[in-house]
Write an enzyme that holds these catalytic residues in place. Structure first.
Site, mmCIF file in Angstrom:
data_model
loop_
_atom_site.group_PDB
_atom_site.id
_atom_site.type_symbol
_atom_site.label_atom_id
_atom_site.label_comp_id
_atom_site.label_asym_id
_atom_site.label_seq_id
_atom_site.Cartn_x
_atom_site.Cartn_y
_atom_site.Cartn_z
ATOM 1 N N HIS A 1 0.958 -1.111 0.264
ATOM 2 C CA HIS A 1 0.196 -0.056 0.161
ATOM 3 C C HIS A 1 0.906 1.351 -0.123
ATOM 4 O O HIS A 1 0.659 2.144 -0.919
ATOM 5 C CB HIS A 1 -1.086 -0.076 1.184
ATOM 6 C CG HIS A 1 -1.902 0.952 1.210
ATOM 7 N ND1 HIS A 1 -2.910 0.995 1.927
ATOM 8 C CD2 HIS A 1 -2.163 2.374 0.306
ATOM 9 C CE1 HIS A 1 -3.687 2.437 1.851
ATOM 10 N NE2 HIS A 1 -3.370 2.900 0.726
ATOM 11 N N GLU B 1 0.860 8.002 -3.766
ATOM 12 C CA GLU B 1 1.598 7.922 -2.695
ATOM 13 C C GLU B 1 2.763 8.642 -2.591
ATOM 14 O O GLU B 1 3.389 8.768 -1.517
ATOM 15 C CB GLU B 1 2.177 6.206 -2.628
ATOM 16 C CG GLU B 1 0.965 5.255 -2.726
ATOM 17 C CD GLU B 1 0.447 5.473 -1.206
ATOM 18 O OE1 GLU B 1 1.181 5.325 -0.306
ATOM 19 O OE2 GLU B 1 -0.845 5.527 -0.997
ATOM 20 N N HIS C 1 3.068 10.800 0.838
ATOM 21 C CA HIS C 1 3.885 10.470 1.663
ATOM 22 C C HIS C 1 5.417 10.500 1.082
ATOM 23 O O HIS C 1 6.236 10.956 2.124
ATOM 24 C CB HIS C 1 3.741 8.805 1.779
ATOM 25 C CG HIS C 1 2.320 8.648 2.290
ATOM 26 N ND1 HIS C 1 1.624 8.950 3.473
ATOM 27 C CD2 HIS C 1 1.377 7.941 1.730
ATOM 28 C CE1 HIS C 1 0.420 8.498 3.778
ATOM 29 N NE2 HIS C 1 0.220 8.045 2.575
#
Length: 252
Positions: A68, A115, A119
């Site tokens: 993930h 992502e 992040h």
């Protein structure tokens, strides 16, 4: 302009250049507060559960745990000017497609972009993660190092019709990794008997040493859901019976 005024102006410019000229230009426009994170989460999700939570047509998800993301604990969207560029990870695409697939969308780069934006731009304050290639490479490296799929099979924990006690799964993983991971589940809906396992998260120090995931819900900033996948519906599993599904059963 008077000589004294010119001298002051030159001095001010030199001071500005010294103070800011050597700063990493990717972060000049970002507040340092948002980079104040202490640990990393390496997050696996179970594609069958991801599909269960989605309204998308998702009939044939991978039957192995996939990535993930690699998340910092207290920072998100640290630099909205540092855009994802898939050409920077072109050497990784074979592994990315296999181990970090987007099980819901045909345009898998949308997932990777999300992502990185959310992040990766925060994790990039570490030298070892300060480029897109380094960030995605490290995630793939951790995936291989943790080898969750192989260990679950060796422990006899397999998807299917058998329910597991959550405590048994947690104890089995702790026996392998010598740390306590964080396991998230989908709560039972009407007509369902048990919760469904959805994500397993391992915590790392900034030096990529495994550590216990022991923080409270309040302390954890980016440890939970992801609207792109509907996983905001996941929460910390209860110590009860847990479904580890082999087939997609739509979540409504």
């Amino acid at each position: 302009m008077k000589p004294m005024t010119q001298c002051c102006l030159v001095a001010w410019c030199l001071c500005f250049a010294v103070c800011y000229g050597s700063a990493p230009n990717k972060f000049i426009h970002s507040s340092p507060h948002f980079h104040d994170w202490k640990k990393l989460y390496f997050v696996y999700h179970w594609p069958v559960t991801v599909c269960k939570m989605s309204e998308n047509d998702c009939d044939n998800p991978p039957l192995y745990w996939t990535i993930h993301g690699l998340w910092t604990d207290k920072a998100e969207d640290c630099n909205k000017t540092w855009h994802f560029n898939v050409t920077e990870i072109k050497d990784l695409l074979v592994d990315m497609r296999q181990y970090w697939p987007d099980v819901l969308h045909e345009n898998r780069t949308k997932f990777w972009k999300h992502e990185w934006d959310k992040h990766g731009t925060c994790a990039a304050t570490l030298e070892s993660l300060n480029s897109q290639k380094k960030y995605f490479s490290k995630a793939l490296e951790l995936y291989a190092k943790l080898d969750l799929n192989s260990y679950l099979l060796k422990l006899g924990i397999k998807p299917g019709n058998t329910y597991y006690q959550l405590g048994d799964i947690k104890e089995a993983l702790t026996s392998v990794y010598n740390v306590t991971p964080k396991i998230q589940c989908l709560s039972p809906e009407q007509g369902e008997e048990v919760q469904t396992i959805g994500q397993i998260k391992f915590c790392f120090t900034k030096d990529f040493i495994l550590r216990n995931c022991t923080e409270s819900k309040i302390d954890s900033y980016s440890a939970y859901g992801n609207a792109l996948f509907g996983t905001e519906d996941l929460s910390i599993c209860n110590d009860t019976l847990t479904n580890y599904p082999l087939h997609v059963q739509l979540y409504k």
